[in-house]
Design an enzyme around this catalytic site. Structure first.
Site, PDB file in Angstrom:
ATOM      1  CG  ASP A 171      -4.196 -70.906 -47.174  1.00 18.80           C
ATOM      2  OD1 ASP A 171      -4.101 -69.870 -47.858  1.00 18.80           O
ATOM      3  OD2 ASP A 171      -3.233 -71.389 -46.534  1.00 18.80           O
ATOM      4  CG  HIS A 202      -2.204 -67.761 -45.966  1.00 17.05           C
ATOM      5  ND1 HIS A 202      -1.522 -68.907 -46.337  1.00 17.05           N
ATOM      6  CD2 HIS A 202      -1.285 -66.772 -45.928  1.00 17.05           C
ATOM      7  CE1 HIS A 202      -0.253 -68.616 -46.521  1.00 17.05           C
ATOM      8  NE2 HIS A 202      -0.082 -67.323 -46.272  1.00 17.05           N
TER       9      HIS A 202
END
Length: 233
Positions: A171, A202
């Site tokens: 992420d 993400h």
């Protein structure tokens, strides 16, 4: 079938809209779908429609209404990203949780509801799903790649209902140290489950998103479906 309903704010400052998708059979449990920084856009409406197809009354409240009602952006252009980040920087998360709590109350009162309400959030909504688990009477919550949860771990002891969190290991907005802090604080919690998704970034489950990963999205979504079936049915 879908509709737009309005919900009174708890602080008496006005009313805000929510996209509501209805299942074929009622009474049914409800799920509050909590937006990303792009507003209640086509992706959030699709999520609601998919939840309705699974037998839930799905509500997506407009949490940016205090800044600018009706925001509907994508992740496809730089200009939209800039507008989305500007909205995020202006957003009051505490007021957002108040509006989610008002949505949960409206969902419980709905004449076609069976009284049980869950919440699922993405990105900004992933953080808000965590805070919803800590601050409201929601029956179960799910957060996808929540940003900033590691800064709010002091609220973990207030979580009294089941919470499921999906973590993207690569992420770009939640680094490895933040992920470790989340695991260290939340793995021992008896009501919290964390799942990690190696190699994905993400927003790996965002419908039509630029970083979507089909395999990870399908796995996370199935875990979410199973989680809500266990706790809302």
């Amino acid at each position: 079938m879908s509709d737009t309903l309005t919900i009174p704010a708890k602080d008496g400052s006005g009313r805000f809209a929510a996209y509501v998708a209805m299942p074929e059979r009622t009474p049914a449990p409800a799920i509050v779908a909590i937006q990303e920084i792009f507003g209640v856009n086509a992706g959030m409406r699709r999520i609601c429609d998919d939840l309705a197809a699974q037998g839930y009354i799905a509500w997506a409240p407009d949490l940016f209404w205090r800044i600018q009602p009706g925001i509907d952006l994508t992740d496809q252009t730089e200009a939209e990203w800039q507008q989305a980040f500007d909205l995020f920087n202006k957003f009051d998360a505490d007021k957002g949780i108040e509006d989610i709590a008002a949505t949960i109350a409206a969902a419980r009162r709905h004449p076609k509801s069976n009284g049980r309400v869950g919440a699922v959030g993405y990105c900004l909504g992933g953080l808000l799903a965590y805070l919803t688990a800590a601050r409201t009477d929601v029956d179960a919550s799910v957060g996808y790649y929540g940003v900033g949860i590691h800064e709010r771990l002091g609220e973990k002891d207030a979580i009294g209902r089941p919470l499921l969190l999906h973590i993207a290991e690569e992420d770009g907005f939640v680094d490895k140290d933040a992920q470790k802090q989340m695991h260290d604080a939340l793995d021992p919690h008896p009501l919290v489950t964390l799942h990690d998704y190696p190699g994905v970034d993400h927003a790996f489950a965002r419908p039509n998103g630029t970083t979507r990963n089909e395999n990870a999205a399908k796995l996370a979504d199935q875990r979410t479906i199973d989680f809500f079936a266990e706790h809302l049915r």
